[in-house]
Design a protein around this motif. Structure first.
Motif, PDB file in Angstrom:
ATOM      1  N   THR A 119       9.043 -87.477 -15.122  1.00  0.00           N
ATOM      2  CA  THR A 119       8.012 -87.823 -14.148  1.00  0.00           C
ATOM      3  C   THR A 119       7.075 -88.838 -14.779  1.00  0.00           C
ATOM      4  O   THR A 119       6.706 -88.685 -15.941  1.00  0.00           O
ATOM      5  N   CYS A 120       6.719 -89.840 -14.039  1.00  0.00           N
ATOM      6  CA  CYS A 120       5.758 -90.820 -14.548  1.00  0.00           C
ATOM      7  C   CYS A 120       4.422 -90.120 -14.797  1.00  0.00           C
ATOM      8  O   CYS A 120       3.888 -89.463 -13.908  1.00  0.00           O
ATOM      9  N   ALA A 121       3.913 -90.264 -16.018  1.00  0.00           N
ATOM     10  CA  ALA A 121       2.678 -89.566 -16.385  1.00  0.00           C
ATOM     11  C   ALA A 121       1.470 -90.118 -15.642  1.00  0.00           C
ATOM     12  O   ALA A 121       0.441 -89.465 -15.551  1.00  0.00           O
ATOM     13  N   LYS A 122       1.597 -91.314 -15.110  1.00  0.00           N
ATOM     14  CA  LYS A 122       0.449 -91.921 -14.454  1.00  0.00           C
ATOM     15  C   LYS A 122       0.481 -91.715 -12.938  1.00  0.00           C
ATOM     16  O   LYS A 122      -0.478 -91.231 -12.366  1.00  0.00           O
ATOM     17  N   CYS A 123       1.591 -92.082 -12.290  1.00  0.00           N
ATOM     18  CA  CYS A 123       1.614 -92.004 -10.822  1.00  0.00           C
ATOM     19  C   CYS A 123       2.373 -90.777 -10.311  1.00  0.00           C
ATOM     20  O   CYS A 123       2.342 -90.485  -9.127  1.00  0.00           O
ATOM     21  N   GLY A 124       3.063 -90.067 -11.208  1.00  0.00           N
ATOM     22  CA  GLY A 124       3.755 -88.851 -10.799  1.00  0.00           C
ATOM     23  C   GLY A 124       5.095 -89.089 -10.138  1.00  0.00           C
ATOM     24  O   GLY A 124       5.729 -88.151  -9.646  1.00  0.00           O
ATOM     25  N   VAL A 152       6.316 -93.398 -18.545  1.00  0.00           N
ATOM     26  CA  VAL A 152       5.722 -94.053 -17.385  1.00  0.00           C
ATOM     27  C   VAL A 152       6.764 -94.951 -16.733  1.00  0.00           C
ATOM     28  O   VAL A 152       7.678 -95.452 -17.398  1.00  0.00           O
ATOM     29  N   CYS A 153       6.619 -95.132 -15.431  1.00  0.00           N
ATOM     30  CA  CYS A 153       7.552 -95.980 -14.695  1.00  0.00           C
ATOM     31  C   CYS A 153       7.214 -97.456 -14.944  1.00  0.00           C
ATOM     32  O   CYS A 153       6.163 -97.772 -15.508  1.00  0.00           O
ATOM     33  N   ASP A 154       8.103 -98.333 -14.520  1.00  0.00           N
ATOM     34  CA  ASP A 154       7.911 -99.770 -14.715  1.00  0.00           C
ATOM     35  C   ASP A 154       6.576-100.248 -14.153  1.00  0.00           C
ATOM     36  O   ASP A 154       5.888-101.057 -14.761  1.00  0.00           O
ATOM     37  N   ALA A 155       6.237 -99.727 -12.972  1.00  0.00           N
ATOM     38  CA  ALA A 155       5.041-100.208 -12.292  1.00  0.00           C
ATOM     39  C   ALA A 155       3.764 -99.823 -13.045  1.00  0.00           C
ATOM     40  O   ALA A 155       2.756-100.518 -12.942  1.00  0.00           O
ATOM     41  N   CYS A 156       3.817 -98.722 -13.797  1.00  0.00           N
ATOM     42  CA  CYS A 156       2.598 -98.193 -14.414  1.00  0.00           C
ATOM     43  C   CYS A 156       2.390 -98.662 -15.842  1.00  0.00           C
ATOM     44  O   CYS A 156       1.349 -98.374 -16.442  1.00  0.00           O
ATOM     45  N   VAL A 157       3.368 -99.347 -16.406  1.00  0.00           N
ATOM     46  CA  VAL A 157       3.194 -99.804 -17.784  1.00  0.00           C
ATOM     47  C   VAL A 157       2.192-100.962 -17.779  1.00  0.00           C
ATOM     48  O   VAL A 157       2.212-101.808 -16.883  1.00  0.00           O
TER      49      VAL A 157
HETATM   50 ZN   LIG Z   1       4.279 -94.714 -12.432  1.00  0.00          ZN
END
Ligand SMILES: [Zn+2]
Length: 160
Positions: A119-124, A152-157
């Motif tokens: 799970t992305c730690a930032k956006c879930g 984290v997912c690509d969008a959240c890095v």
């Molecule tokens: Zn994310």
């Protein structure tokens, strides 16, 4: 007319119970414990105040209690009672902890290909095996970090 808020509440309560989880993904256990009515009210009030689910608050308090003192003989209920007694005094500190940036201790992100669900730690966002993601590298000892591994997912890095 339906009351959309009421419906929403019901759904989120079911979800936070965890018992109806599809069995995959979350490997966390659901802990049932008896708490005095006064304590329950106080926990609910505090959770509402912080705008977080009661279950998240309870988990944070327990994690916090484990951090503060390694009192292995203490029962979950005792721990909760003691923690609740400190709620007033520690409200601000817990508030910060609840809303702490999960990436605060990450010093670098390493691009990776996931082999397991995460799970992305930032956006879930749910991440599947084969997805490109980023592993957050941290010096923080695992028992103090929110999770042993941070993805984290690509969008959240962070990007320049
Ligand atoms: Zn994310």
């Amino acid at each position: 007319m339906d009351d959309p808020r009421g419906e929403d509440n019901e759904r989120s309560m079911k979800k936070s119970d965890g018992a109806e989880d599809d069995g995959e993904g979350k490997k966390e256990r659901v802990l049932h414990t008896r708490v005095p009515a006064v304590l329950e009210r106080e926990l609910k009030r505090f959770a509402e105040n912080l705008r977080v689910p009661v279950s998240n608050l309870v988990r944070t308090i327990l994690e916090d209690a484990l951090d503060v003192a390694d009192a292995a003989s203490e029962s979950v209920e005792d721990r909760l009672k003691r923690a609740a007694g400190r709620l007033e005094a520690e409200r601000e500190r817990l508030k910060k902890k609840m809303h702490a940036d999960p990436l605060a201790h990450v010093f670098a992100f390493q691009p990776i290909t996931l082999a397991q669900r995460a799970t992305c730690a930032k956006c879930g966002k749910d991440l599947e095996p084969g997805d490109h993601a980023h592993l957050g590298l941290s010096d923080e000892p695992p028992q103090r970090a929110r999770a042993a591994r941070i993805f984290v997912c690509d969008a959240c890095v962070p990007k320049k």
